[in-house]
Design a protein around this motif. Structure first.
Motif, short mmCIF file in Angstrom:
data_model
loop_
_atom_site.label_atom_id
_atom_site.label_comp_id
_atom_site.label_asym_id
_atom_site.label_seq_id
_atom_site.Cartn_x
_atom_site.Cartn_y
_atom_site.Cartn_z
N LEU A 1 98.78 -14.34 40.56
CA LEU A 1 99.30 -12.79 40.62
C LEU A 1 100.99 -12.80 40.54
O LEU A 1 101.14 -12.14 39.56
CB LEU A 1 98.98 -12.09 42.12
N ASN B 1 89.14 -7.25 49.61
CA ASN B 1 89.80 -7.23 50.74
C ASN B 1 90.52 -6.20 50.87
O ASN B 1 91.62 -6.01 50.17
CB ASN B 1 90.61 -8.60 50.82
N ASP C 1 92.23 -9.25 40.41
CA ASP C 1 92.15 -10.61 41.29
C ASP C 1 90.85 -10.73 42.04
O ASP C 1 90.55 -10.07 42.71
CB ASP C 1 93.32 -9.75 42.29
N SER D 1 90.65 -17.78 42.19
CA SER D 1 90.82 -19.12 43.05
C SER D 1 89.52 -19.52 43.70
O SER D 1 88.55 -18.68 43.93
CB SER D 1 91.96 -18.69 44.10
N TYR E 1 84.61 -9.10 54.72
CA TYR E 1 85.25 -8.12 55.48
C TYR E 1 84.72 -6.59 55.70
O TYR E 1 83.77 -6.38 54.81
CB TYR E 1 86.60 -7.64 54.94
N1 PLP Z 1 93.84 -11.86 46.81
C1 PLP Z 1 93.29 -11.35 47.80
C2 PLP Z 1 92.69 -10.08 47.66
C3 PLP Z 1 92.95 -12.14 48.79
O1 PLP Z 1 92.47 -11.82 50.00
C4 PLP Z 1 93.84 -13.56 48.72
C5 PLP Z 1 93.92 -14.27 50.13
O2 PLP Z 1 93.29 -13.83 51.26
C6 PLP Z 1 94.54 -13.89 47.78
C7 PLP Z 1 94.70 -13.09 47.03
C8 PLP Z 1 95.22 -15.10 47.92
O3 PLP Z 1 94.42 -16.17 47.71
P1 PLP Z 1 94.66 -17.46 47.22
O4 PLP Z 1 94.56 -18.43 48.61
O5 PLP Z 1 93.72 -17.99 46.16
O6 PLP Z 1 96.03 -17.77 46.95
#
Ligand code: PLP
Length: 394
Positions: A110, A180, A214, A242, A332
């Protein structure tokens, strides 16, 4: 004089971390089994056995200087080719090694996208409720965040609100589906409408508006729900993926940015992402993990407990009078709090040793986030406490 913005980021504990630390302290007093901690989003299932098998095979068989050495800046070409192959096979999308940039998780992905795309003063739209770190990442890219308010009945997009937010300074939007903290999955309809709107606005303002997708929760999706592949709907999409959640490897920090060939001026956009990686000191993601993730990219941990937990919590909390949108994926649940002040509500929960996170931290007050990446047994034991909390409002 230090950079006070960074001092603030580095010294202010997030609400979630603070709750988690509180839980650890409290566990010493009342016993771990008497704390109902639903604060953190740390996967609760082990990675698939193939992850450790691959680590053993690579450490046994590969030249250690090569295995633990720097890869090329955007990542090992063979690992990227394998991931590209998987994208082609799974999503029926053109993809090549040269369109992938390996990163330390989706967070770094990001940051590379935002820093690569934005000039100071550009605007980036996020959709409440959202992962609070977006605010930090956007500010660090010297861009302005505009927040699209939530549509709490289903957490899809409020298009009337969104339309009013897009203007000549809009450079990008960040979407996160499965989401999330709401657990919502954007439908194909939502994505089609979003694509039409962004195409029209890009034409009107004479520059592309990028969609940053994302996707760390892409694989955590419950039966009967589809997670449409965003680049198939909108050409100017950059995917941040990821393996933190799908392979339960959050501490290994491995993911990628995918800049598909269809993106307007793709080689310059990819160059900007790679340049941001360089500027941020993110080149060459962990070498061993690039290879492990590539070898295991078609696998997932056993994610079934999350669906079982989701169904159990949604059913039980709804029966107690909490209002919940059934999640389509993630781990969640984001019910409404039983009073408008979500911080006060979560404080009352905390007094009962029930640790849930106020929705206002996700730009969505009046809600609480329950992270159910925990053993089902903890959920079962917590139900009387959720009931006791509801009783306070009867
Ligand atoms: N984006 C969201 C919506 C997340 O919930 C998280 C981690 O909880 C991330 C990005 C970051 O993930 P990463 O562990 O792959 O950096």
């Amino acid at each position: 004089m230090l950079n006070e913005q960074m001092v603030g980021y580095g010294t202010a504990r997030s609400v979630i971390r603070e709750l988690f630390e509180y839980g650890n302290q409290r566990a010493k007093v009342v016993g771990r089994e008497n704390i109902y901690d639903f604060s953190l989003g740390n996967p609760s299932v082990a990675p698939p056995k193939e992850v450790n098998e691959t680590i053993r095979r690579l450490t046994d068989e590969m030249d250690p200087c090569l295995l633990h050495g720097y890869t090329s800046a955007p990542g090992d070409p063979e690992a990227r080719e394998r991931i590209a192959q998987s994208i082609r096979r799974r999503f029926g999308m053109e993809a090549s090694a040269g369109e992938l940039y390996m990163t330390v998780g989706a967070a770094a992905g990001l940051c590379c996208c935002l820093r690569g795309l934005c000039n100071p003063g550009d605007e980036v739209i996020t959709f409440a409720p959202f992962f609070p770190e977006y605010g930090v990442f956007i500010a660090s890219a010297l861009a302005q965040m505009k927040v699209c308010p939530p549509r709490p009945e289903d957490f899809q997009i409020d298009f009337d609100a969104l339309e009013g937010l897009i203007g000549p300074a809009t450079k990008a939007l960040i979407i996160n589906s499965p989401n999330n903290p709401s657990g919502a999955v954007y439908t194909a309809d939502t994505l089609r409408r979003l694509a039409r709107l962004l195409e029209e606005k890009s034409r009107r303002y004479g520059h592309p508006i990028y969609l940053i997708s994302d996707e760390p929760y892409r694989e955590i999706v419950f039966s009967g729900v589809e997670v449409p592949y965003v680049p198939k709907f909108y050409a100017n999409t950059l995917v941040c993926y990821s393996w933190s959640k799908s392979l339960s490897l959050p501490g290994e920090r491995i993911g990628y940015v995918f800049v598909p060939g269809q993106v307007e001026d793709q080689s310059r956009v990819y160059g900007a992402v790679a340049g941001a990686g360089r500027a941020l000191g993110y080149v060459c993601a962990p070498s061993l993990m690039q290879r492990v993730a590539a070898a295991c990219c078609e696998l997932t941990a056993d994610l079934s407990v999350y669906e079982a937990n989701a169904r159990l919590l949604t059913r039980e909390l709804t029966a107690m009078g909490y209002s919940c949108v059934a999640p389509g994926g993630t781990f969640y649940l984001f019910p409404r709090t039983l009073e408008a002040d979500d911080v006060a509500f979560c404080q009352k929960a905390r007094e009962l040793d029930l640790l849930v996170v106020p929705g206002s931290g996700f730009a969505c007050p009046g809600h609480m986030r329950i992270s159910y990446c925990v053993p089902t047994e903890r959920i079962l034991r917590s139900l009387p406490v959720f009931r006791q909390l509801a009783q306070l409002y009867k």
